[in-house]
Design a protein around this motif. Structure first.
Motif, PDB file in Angstrom:
ATOM      1  N   GLY A 100       0.816  -1.213   0.000  1.00  0.00           N
ATOM      2  CA  GLY A 100       0.000   0.000   0.000  1.00  0.00           C
ATOM      3  C   GLY A 100       0.847   1.259   0.000  1.00  0.00           C
ATOM      4  N   PHE A 101       1.940   1.245   0.752  1.00  0.00           N
ATOM      5  CA  PHE A 101       2.829   2.406   0.795  1.00  0.00           C
ATOM      6  C   PHE A 101       3.446   2.670  -0.574  1.00  0.00           C
ATOM      7  CE2 PHE A 101       7.149   4.076   1.324  1.00  0.00           C
ATOM      8  CZ  PHE A 101       6.871   5.271   1.969  1.00  0.00           C
ATOM      9  N   VAL A 102       3.882   1.621  -1.250  1.00  0.00           N
ATOM     10  CA  VAL A 102       4.488   1.783  -2.580  1.00  0.00           C
ATOM     11  C   VAL A 102       3.464   2.297  -3.581  1.00  0.00           C
ATOM     12  CG1 VAL A 102       5.521   0.524  -4.511  1.00  0.00           C
ATOM     13  CG2 VAL A 102       6.268   0.059  -2.175  1.00  0.00           C
ATOM     14  N   LEU A 103       2.259   1.756  -3.536  1.00  0.00           N
ATOM     15  CA  LEU A 103       1.226   2.184  -4.480  1.00  0.00           C
ATOM     16  C   LEU A 103       0.887   3.662  -4.328  1.00  0.00           C
ATOM     17  CD1 LEU A 103      -1.232  -0.865  -4.324  1.00  0.00           C
ATOM     18  CD2 LEU A 103       0.383  -0.306  -6.143  1.00  0.00           C
ATOM     19  N   LEU A 129       3.689   5.278  -6.892  1.00  0.00           N
ATOM     20  CA  LEU A 129       2.858   5.180  -8.095  1.00  0.00           C
ATOM     21  C   LEU A 129       1.744   6.211  -8.119  1.00  0.00           C
ATOM     22  CD1 LEU A 129       2.575   1.289  -8.458  1.00  0.00           C
ATOM     23  CD2 LEU A 129       4.265   2.845  -9.461  1.00  0.00           C
ATOM     24  N   GLY A 130       1.555   6.928  -7.011  1.00  0.00           N
ATOM     25  CA  GLY A 130       0.547   7.980  -6.968  1.00  0.00           C
ATOM     26  C   GLY A 130      -0.878   7.485  -7.109  1.00  0.00           C
ATOM     27  N   MET A 131      -1.146   6.268  -6.714  1.00  0.00           N
ATOM     28  CA  MET A 131      -2.490   5.692  -6.854  1.00  0.00           C
ATOM     29  C   MET A 131      -3.421   6.269  -5.793  1.00  0.00           C
ATOM     30  SD  MET A 131      -3.576   1.673  -6.956  1.00  0.00           S
ATOM     31  CE  MET A 131      -2.646   1.459  -8.490  1.00  0.00           C
ATOM     32  N   PRO A 132      -4.657   6.634  -6.154  1.00  0.00           N
ATOM     33  CA  PRO A 132      -5.607   7.150  -5.155  1.00  0.00           C
ATOM     34  C   PRO A 132      -6.042   6.059  -4.184  1.00  0.00           C
ATOM     35  CG  PRO A 132      -6.699   6.852  -7.261  1.00  0.00           C
ATOM     36  CD  PRO A 132      -5.232   6.609  -7.503  1.00  0.00           C
ATOM     37  N   MET A 133      -6.625   6.476  -3.052  1.00  0.00           N
ATOM     38  CA  MET A 133      -7.011   5.532  -2.015  1.00  0.00           C
ATOM     39  C   MET A 133      -8.066   4.546  -2.503  1.00  0.00           C
ATOM     40  SD  MET A 133      -5.053   6.139   0.450  1.00  0.00           S
ATOM     41  CE  MET A 133      -5.829   5.070   1.651  1.00  0.00           C
ATOM     42  N   VAL A 134      -8.945   5.009  -3.401  1.00  0.00           N
ATOM     43  CA  VAL A 134      -9.975   4.098  -3.929  1.00  0.00           C
ATOM     44  C   VAL A 134      -9.322   2.963  -4.704  1.00  0.00           C
ATOM     45  CG1 VAL A 134     -11.968   3.914  -5.457  1.00  0.00           C
ATOM     46  CG2 VAL A 134     -11.714   5.917  -3.986  1.00  0.00           C
ATOM     47  N   GLY A 135      -8.299   3.305  -5.506  1.00  0.00           N
ATOM     48  CA  GLY A 135      -7.589   2.274  -6.255  1.00  0.00           C
ATOM     49  C   GLY A 135      -6.870   1.300  -5.342  1.00  0.00           C
ATOM     50  N   VAL A 136      -6.248   1.813  -4.281  1.00  0.00           N
ATOM     51  CA  VAL A 136      -5.570   0.943  -3.319  1.00  0.00           C
ATOM     52  C   VAL A 136      -6.577   0.022  -2.630  1.00  0.00           C
ATOM     53  CG1 VAL A 136      -4.190   0.891  -1.209  1.00  0.00           C
ATOM     54  CG2 VAL A 136      -3.726   2.617  -2.953  1.00  0.00           C
ATOM     55  N   ALA A 137      -7.751   0.580  -2.287  1.00  0.00           N
ATOM     56  CA  ALA A 137      -8.792  -0.241  -1.655  1.00  0.00           C
ATOM     57  C   ALA A 137      -9.268  -1.339  -2.595  1.00  0.00           C
ATOM     58  CB  ALA A 137      -9.964   0.645  -1.227  1.00  0.00           C
TER      59      ALA A 137
END
Length: 275
Positions: free
Chosen positions: A211-214, A218-226
């Motif tokens: 999650g930290f790397v994403l 990678l600048g991924m939003p929280m919705v994408g990480v979820a």
């Protein structure tokens, strides 16, 4: 101020009553309390924002039996009230609400664990009568009394504190307000740290790193990480189910006395691996 205090009382009462009367649907969590308070105070957006901020702070807060650490309903309702009607800065309101939630826990414990113990004889009486009507009256009567008592601190806090807070807002220096905003920004980190203390172990550490790397690289939003987290959960669940089925199969073969020589080579290797 009386009308405002009554609205705050109503918001707290609704959250308490639904939580403790209808199967604990978690409506006493700050994000739900913020929604209810926002609807009652006429500013749903602000209520949800403050509720989400408070949820991040108290996400690791777990009350078990008589061991309680904070009571966020009172704090969240008061924070929404002060922001929507008193003009208090959001950061200052959240910081104040956190302290109120910890202090209100003392009153909460007294009401929930001490005062309501005196209701026990009525419960015994209703059970002894064998009448459904008596059980119904005692159950919901106790719910009304208990939850109304638990909402009284919110009423008093708004009734006696709203005007001083409104006056205080006008004289707070900008530097102090900025300090409150900075503190409010740090409080969610404290909440996440409390949660990690309960969840952290060597098996789950890799997922936190993912999650930290994403997010960071990678600048991924929280919705994408979820969403990725949900996929990982499903894949892991299927893998665990397959392993469980395999273990059950091996156990069944052993119990029926099937010799290892009658199994296929792959099954023997699997049995040796899980032995």
């Amino acid at each position: 101020m009386l009308q405002l205090a009554l609205l705050a009382f109503l918001a707290s009462f609704i959250c308490y009553f639904v939580q403790w009367t209808f199967g604990q649907p978690m409506i006493d969590q700050p994000i739900c309390v913020g929604l209810v308070a926002g609807l009652i105070f006429g500013d749903v957006t602000t209520g949800i924002i403050i509720g989400a901020a408070m949820e991040a702070i108290f996400i690791g807060n777990v009350n078990v039996g008589g061991a309680t650490s904070a009571e966020p309903v009172t704090g969240t309702v008061m924070a929404v009230c002060f922001v929507t009607h008193m003009g208090m800065d959001q950061g200052a309101a959240i910081t104040l609400a956190t302290a109120v939630a910890i202090f209100a826990n003392i009153i909460y414990s007294l009401i929930f664990n001490v005062l309501m113990s005196f209701w026990a004889p009525l419960i015994d009486w209703a059970a002894d009568t064998g009448e459904t009507k008596n059980v119904f009256i005692v159950h919901f009567g106790g719910a009304l009394v208990m939850n109304a008592a638990m909402a009284i601190p919110t009423f008093l806090g708004v009734y006696f504190g709203a005007e001083p807070v409104a006056n205080l807002v006008n004289v707070i220096p900008a530097a102090v307000t900025n300090g409150f905003n900075a503190a409010a920004g740090l409080l969610p980190a404290v909440g996440m740290a409390l949660l990690l203390r309960m969840l952290w172990n060597n098996k789950t550490a890799i997922y936190f790193l993912l999650g930290f790397v994403l997010v960071s690289y990678l600048g991924m939003p929280m919705v994408g990480v979820a969403a990725i987290g949900a996929v990982v959960v499903v894949v892991t669940a299927y893998r665990e189910m397959d392993l469980m089925d395999l273990r059950n199969k091996i156990k069944s073969l052993r119990e029926t006395g099937v010799a290892a020589g009658t199994l296929s080579k792959a099954e023997v290797e699997e049995e040796d691996f899980f032995a």
